[in-house]
Scaffold this active site. Structure first.
Site, PDB file in Angstrom:
ATOM      1  N   ASP A 238       0.823  -1.201   0.000  1.00 13.08           N
ATOM      2  CA  ASP A 238       0.000   0.000   0.000  1.00 13.08           C
ATOM      3  C   ASP A 238       0.867   1.265   0.000  1.00 13.08           C
ATOM      4  O   ASP A 238       1.920   1.316   0.626  1.00 13.08           O
ATOM      5  CB  ASP A 238      -0.850  -0.022   1.287  1.00 13.08           C
ATOM      6  N   GLU A 268       1.365  -0.103  -4.863  1.00  6.43           N
ATOM      7  CA  GLU A 268       0.330   0.863  -5.240  1.00  6.43           C
ATOM      8  C   GLU A 268       0.933   2.260  -5.194  1.00  6.43           C
ATOM      9  O   GLU A 268       1.206   2.788  -4.121  1.00  6.43           O
ATOM     10  CB  GLU A 268      -0.855   0.792  -4.269  1.00  6.43           C
ATOM     11  N   ASP A 339     -10.749   1.825  -4.918  1.00  6.86           N
ATOM     12  CA  ASP A 339     -10.466   3.258  -4.838  1.00  6.86           C
ATOM     13  C   ASP A 339     -11.087   4.047  -5.979  1.00  6.86           C
ATOM     14  O   ASP A 339     -10.897   5.260  -6.067  1.00  6.86           O
ATOM     15  CB  ASP A 339      -8.945   3.482  -4.819  1.00  6.86           C
TER      16      ASP A 339
HETATM   17  C1  NOJ Z   1      -4.509   3.106  -0.805  1.00  2.84           C
HETATM   18  C2  NOJ Z   1      -5.593   2.129  -0.612  1.00  2.84           C
HETATM   19  O1  NOJ Z   1      -5.887   1.459  -1.797  1.00  2.84           O
HETATM   20  C3  NOJ Z   1      -6.729   2.918  -0.050  1.00  2.84           C
HETATM   21  O2  NOJ Z   1      -7.906   2.227  -0.110  1.00  2.84           O
HETATM   22  C4  NOJ Z   1      -6.302   3.326   1.338  1.00  2.84           C
HETATM   23  O3  NOJ Z   1      -7.301   4.054   1.962  1.00  2.84           O
HETATM   24  C5  NOJ Z   1      -5.032   4.158   1.268  1.00  2.84           C
HETATM   25  N1  NOJ Z   1      -4.047   3.563   0.433  1.00  2.84           N
HETATM   26  C6  NOJ Z   1      -4.429   4.385   2.634  1.00  2.84           C
HETATM   27  O4  NOJ Z   1      -3.973   3.170   3.169  1.00  2.84           O
END
Ligand code: NOJ
Ligand code: CA
Length: 705
Positions: A238, A268, A339
């Site tokens: 993440d 990500e 997201d």
């Molecule tokens: C990215 C994640 O995909 C998202 O859903 C999350 O809220 C944020 N990072 C913070 O961890």
């Protein structure tokens, strides 16, 4: 006798077929809380049985996923990506419970709403029986909200370590980075989305870890290692945009070094519309140390299919995107995610949705199916987070499920889908044809989102008729020309699986390695045995089959970042693939340059593999320039300084600086003294220290008597 030897060898050598080649597979992404409730006793607190409040827990858990494995298997996927399952806070924050898992507080235990380590291991085992492996989402950038909820509470397997406020009391300012820190960074929230703040401030108020604190460093590494011990085959990391790349590299190396099976890790880097001014650009241009979710191309794919736009422009954009990667086939493509607004909320046009889904599954890279993509799951009111996380609807009888299943099956047998190159043969506003080739395997993808059209393509395939795998459309090829009729909203995939006679490498898993680490080489035509050369040295072969070889990375004398890998089999030499090489014994190091006489955007490039690609420096508020890099502990090295913006050419400043790898390295214009005398090893230092201490004690004693 011979049989006995073979039997013994079979026992010693791991069966290479057991390892997953990520590119030949498909990932199924699950938000654990929203999938299936397999155990009602763990639903509370903050549970909404009516499934109307999107910010509460809805009951999904690991046992629920185990119950639904047969369903998941029916889609033909080979990996499951779970939303984070580490223990999260037990309070609400910003009107939400941490049902999503991104507000962890204990990286060594499992969230009680989801299960236990026991159920996690059971899931891994049960999935494995179905040829599916588990990838877990891991959140090393932060714990939980710093100023509400549990105020950044942090536990080590049940023992409270700190909260954000308690940590602040003893935090100090790092003289080189200007960061106020201890276990956490205490530099406010990110409001300037560039440079220092991106990595050293709180993302949306989430307590930001100081990964360079040795305790935090080990804690985060050990937490992830527990998942490796429980049998995962990879990680989705993440928020990598918000951590120092150099720390991430040392984290990846640690995990790769500890895994029995080659791991697949992807990050990500959340930036839907990349600007050349963002450090993502630098990430693509030089670093390439990890697979990334293909976030920068996702919105344009959805826009072109859901609303309208030129396929010709999209083709050019995608070619440019994949061209930036050393290993484009290891990037991770998706249509929907937790997201973003789901495609079917943007447009209800199912034909176009099917086309976009099929495109995601045929582009270079590994496709992700977000839970419910197969059953046309939509948000209640067409919005993104949290409404793009409705309760799962199980339906594997749809047209979307058929497309997923068909292309997942083809990915397993057609290596052009897994490892092929990417070439547009024809593109206009509504029509696009691209070809992907890997040795004797080929793919031709053709689509038309406009009026029916007849298309003649120049195609270097053997004369004959070819049948599309999705709808059974037929294409005739004669004298290098293919003639096609493309109805409105059609999407065809023609394929060839010829026999590959010469060794050909498709991928390395992982493509980042240090000496002694295992790397899985996937491809075709390897035969029964042969040799593998890495950086010019013969690598130890651990197992060998026609399409997969497992090797151990040798120790190399090199100052290059990327070293060549090739296979010799049947007297033939394969193509060459690039492996990102690290010296080994790497620790995350803060590299510091005194900035008093320096200006502008600076970079370093050095004479060891870890520093051989340019790394940008951040300018601190305390007058220094710095970065974090994994460095072989104790090694003496030199770097050159460069100046330039990430998207420009770098200008050499003709300044050489030196250092010895340690946790903080102040680079200096003088080489460390023993560098001149050929260098002393750490043992010599230890020896000298002992002698010096003994002498000192002797002198002190004399003084006393
Ligand atoms: C990215 C994640 O995909 C998202 O859903 C999350 O809220 C944020 N990072 C913070 O961890
Ligand atoms: Ca951070």
């Amino acid at each position: 006798m011979r049989i006995a030897v073979v039997l013994i060898l079979m026992l010693i050598l791991p069966p290479v077929g057991a390892y997953n080649v990520p590119e030949r597979g498909v990932i199924y992404q699950i938000m654990v809380d929203r999938f299936y409730d397999g155990n009602e006793s763990n639903n509370g607190p903050f549970y909404d049985p009516t499934h109307t409040n999107y910010r509460l827990y809805w009951g999904g858990d690991l046992e629920g996923i185990i119950e639904k494995l047969e369903y998941i298997e029916s889609l033909g996927v080979s990996m499951i990506w779970l939303s984070p399952v580490n223990d999260n806070i037990n309070r609400m924050a910003s009107g939400s419970a941490p049902y999503h898992g991104y507000w962890p507080r204990d990286f060594k235990s499992i969230e009680e709403h989801f299960g236990t380590w026991e159920t996690f291991r059971q899931l891994v085992e049960e999935a494995k029986k179905r040829g599916i492996c588990i990838i877990v989402d891991y959140v090393p950038n932060h714990s939980n909200p710093a100023t509400e909820g549990e105020f950044g509470s942090l536990y080590d397997n049940g023992t409270l370590i700190t909260t954000y406020y308690y940590d602040a009391k003893n935090a100090t300012v790092n003289p080189y980075t200007g960061s106020r820190e201890l276990i956490y960074h205490h530099n406010g929230n990110i409001y300037d989305w560039f440079g220092f703040q991106l990595k050293y401030a709180n993302l949306f108020g989430l307590a930001d870890f100081n990964q360079l604190n040795p305790w935090v460093d080990s804690y985060l590494k050990e937490g992830a290692e527990l998942f490796i011990k429980a049998g995962v085959c990879g990680f989705r990391i993440d928020a990598i945009r918000h951590m120092e790349l150099g720390w991430l590299e040392s984290f990846y190396l640690y995990l790769y070094g500890r895994a029995e099976e080659p791991l697949f890790i992807y990050g990500e880097y959340y930036l839907p519309n990349p600007e050349k001014t963002d450090d993502l650009y630098e990430f693509y241009r030089y670093s390439n140390v990890s697979s990334l979710l293909s976030i920068p191309i996702r919105n344009d794919i959805v826009r072109v299919f859901a609303y309208g736009g030129s396929l010709k422009n999209l083709a050019a954009e995608l070619e440019e995107y994949y061209f930036r990667f050393v290993h484009p086939d290891k990037q991770v493509n998706f249509l929907n995610s937790h997201d973003m607004v789901r495609f079917l909320n943007e447009s209800k046009n199912k034909e176009r949705y099917h086309m976009a889904l099929a495109l995601i599954m045929t582009l270079p890279g590994i496709p992700v199916i977000y839970y419910g993509d197969e059953s046309y799951l939509v948000s209640r009111d067409g919005k993104g987070d949290p409404y793009n996380r409705p309760m799962m609807v199980f339906d594997n009888t749809t047209e979307a499920a058929r497309i997923i299943r068909t292309l997942a099956a083809l990915r397993k047998i057609n290596d052009a889908l897994a490892f092929g190159d990417f070439r547009t043969l024809y593109a206009d506003y509504n029509v696009w044809a691209f070809e992907r080739t890997f040795g004797a395997h080929r793919i031709l993808v053709v689509m038309n989102k406009g009026q029916e059209k007849n298309l003649t393509l120049t195609l270097d395939w053997e004369d004959g008729s070819y049948t599309d795998v999705l709808y059974g459309a037929v294409m005739e090829v004669k004298d290098g020309k293919a003639i096609l009729t493309l109805p409105r909203n059609s999407f065809y995939v023609f394929h060839v699986e010829g026999e590959q006679k010469e060794p050909l490498i498709g991928s390395l898993t992982p493509y980042v390695a240090q000496p002694g680490q295992k790397v899985l080489i996937a491809g075709a035509g390897f035969g029964n045995d042969g040799h593998v050369y890495i950086g010019g040295k013969r690598a130890k072969v651990l197992s060998w089959s026609n399409d997969k070889i497992l090797v151990e990375v040798p120790e190399l004398e090199t100052s290059e970042t990327w070293v060549p890998v090739y296979v010799e089999a049947n007297g033939k030499r394969s193509n060459t693939m690039k492996l990102r090489y690290y010296s080994g014994n790497d620790i995350p190091a803060l590299l510091v340059v005194n900035g008093s006489n320096l200006t502008g955007f600076l970079w370093i490039k050095g004479n060891i593999p870890e520093l051989a690609e340019p790394r940008p420096l951040i300018k601190s508020s305390t007058g220094y320039y710095f970065t974090v890099a994994p460095l072989p502990n104790g090694t003496i090295f030199s770097v050159q300084l460069y100046r330039g913006l990430p998207w420009d050419e770098l200008e050499a400043l003709n300044i050489t600086l030196y250092g010895r790898a340690g946790s903080t390295v102040i680079l200096s214009s003088e080489p460390p003294r023993d560098a001149l005398t050929g260098g002393l090893n750490p043992f010599t230092y230890a020896g000298l220290a002992v002698v010096a201490t003994a002498l000192l004690l002797l002198l002190l004693r004399r003084g006393h008597s």
